[in-house]
Design an enzyme around this catalytic site. Structure first.
Site, PDB file in Angstrom:
ATOM      1  N   ASN A  89      -0.374  55.059  32.694  1.00  0.00           N
ATOM      2  CA  ASN A  89       0.360  55.713  31.612  1.00  0.00           C
ATOM      3  C   ASN A  89      -0.326  55.447  30.281  1.00  0.00           C
ATOM      4  O   ASN A  89      -0.935  54.402  30.064  1.00  0.00           O
ATOM      5  CB  ASN A  89       1.822  55.263  31.585  1.00  0.00           C
ATOM      6  CG  ASN A  89       1.993  53.759  31.424  1.00  0.00           C
ATOM      7  OD1 ASN A  89       1.293  52.971  32.049  1.00  0.00           O
ATOM      8  ND2 ASN A  89       2.943  53.356  30.590  1.00  0.00           N
ATOM      9  N   MET A  90      -0.238  56.420  29.392  1.00  0.00           N
ATOM     10  CA  MET A  90      -0.895  56.336  28.088  1.00  0.00           C
ATOM     11  C   MET A  90       0.073  56.812  27.003  1.00  0.00           C
ATOM     12  O   MET A  90       0.595  57.924  27.074  1.00  0.00           O
ATOM     13  CB  MET A  90      -2.168  57.191  28.077  1.00  0.00           C
ATOM     14  CG  MET A  90      -3.240  56.719  29.052  1.00  0.00           C
ATOM     15  SD  MET A  90      -4.624  57.905  29.241  1.00  0.00           S
ATOM     16  CE  MET A  90      -5.203  58.047  27.551  1.00  0.00           C
ATOM     17  N   GLU A 104       0.815  59.194  36.979  1.00  0.00           N
ATOM     18  CA  GLU A 104       0.460  60.176  37.997  1.00  0.00           C
ATOM     19  C   GLU A 104      -0.321  61.333  37.389  1.00  0.00           C
ATOM     20  O   GLU A 104      -1.295  61.812  37.982  1.00  0.00           O
ATOM     21  CB  GLU A 104       1.733  60.706  38.690  1.00  0.00           C
ATOM     22  CG  GLU A 104       2.504  59.650  39.458  1.00  0.00           C
ATOM     23  CD  GLU A 104       3.578  58.957  38.627  1.00  0.00           C
ATOM     24  OE1 GLU A 104       4.577  58.533  39.210  1.00  0.00           O
ATOM     25  OE2 GLU A 104       3.421  58.843  37.379  1.00  0.00           O
TER      26      GLU A 104
END
Length: 294
Positions: A89-90, A104
């Site tokens: 995740n960012m 994902e």
């Protein structure tokens, strides 16, 4: 070894550390393992492919940028080629939450940008949210995509997204990760502009036809490109800037050190990436942003 991996790597079993060491120590380690590397590691450690993917999740999560949530999610996408692609995740301080990238999405897009034609499975350390389930429903692997989580039996995307709405409901036959070339052409001499246009030519935008691409130049001159990935449900669409930032991050570069950026998109499309691209890059400290149109 990139510093972000050191803690997670040190907590892996000794046999896996030994098998991974030469790959992860490479200065240009791309946060992915090729099929032949996967085979070598599994044979050396006595793991099957699924067990290896689970074991690699802490390394994938080490790629997370989570200044807002402090919640670190890792994902491993397995391509039909047998390659494994890391994702995480960012989040971006100063930008709206809508600009966030889920693990994902990151793993899927990473595989797509590396030229993977289709995915076989996604392994993730937390249950995929509804946003990600819908995002993955755009893939050419469809609802048969395998989803693997720790402590659970393998399931398909169809199990996680029953009675789904997707591209086929809108009579769309070209799906995310299908190889395309839209053939947009411009007389360009600037290499970063050429890279942005090439990315737009491989983008997935069957609902708006607002194909777009972004090219980012890092401080050392490395170029990272991203393509727009549109979704049948619209909101889970991934902008081209986020795709480029994914490639920049997994490659070990700093997303807050973009030297220059170019967006390529249609002149008269029904929607534009321009304002959101400039605003997000400004939050990351980059003001040198330009736009070319076709």
């Amino acid at each position: 070894m990139h510093p972000r991996f050191q803690t997670a790597f040190g907590e892996l079993p000794a046999t896996l550390q030994s098998a991974l060491q030469s790959y992860i120590d490479a200065p240009d380690f791309p946060a992915m393992l090729k099929a032949e590397q996967v085979d070598a590691i599994t044979q050396r450690c006595g793991l099957d492919d699924d067990a290896l993917a689970f074991a690699l999740l802490p390394l994938a999560a080490a790629c997370s940028l989570a200044p807002i949530s402090q919640f670190y999610v890792g994902a491993i996408a397995r391509g039909q080629s047998g390659n494994l692609y890391f994702g995480a995740n960012m989040e971006f301080s100063g930008a709206p939450m809508q600009q966030t990238i889920h693990a994902e999405q990151c793993a899927v897009t990473h595989a797509w940008l590396r030229g993977e034609p289709a995915l076989a499975s996604i392994t993730v350390n937390y249950t995929p949210c509804g946003h990600c389930r819908q995002f993955m429903n755009e893939l050419n692997s469809g609802v048969s995509l395998k989803i693997r989580l720790p402590g659970r039996e393998p399931a398909t995307l169809g199990d996680y997204l029953p009675d789904s709405f997707g591209p086929k409901d809108l009579d769309i036959t070209t799906l995310l990760m299908d190889q395309v070339d839209h053939g947009f052409q411009l007389a360009l001499t600037d290499e970063l502009e050429k890279a942005a246009l090439a990315a737009a030519n491989q983008s997935h935008a069957p609902y708006s036809n607002a194909h777009s691409g972004v090219a980012l130049e890092a401080e050392d001159g490395t170029v990272y490109t991203g393509r727009y990935a549109e979704n049948a449900a619209f909101n889970p669409s991934l902008p081209p800037l986020q795709a480029a930032l994914i490639l920049m991050n997994v490659s070990g570069d700093d997303c807050q050190k973009v030297k220059r950026a170019v967006l390529a998109e249609p002149e008269s499309a029904i929607l534009t990436q321009w304002d959101a691209t400039r605003a997000t890059l400004a939050a990351l400290g980059c003001q040198n942003v330009s736009r070319i149109t076709f």
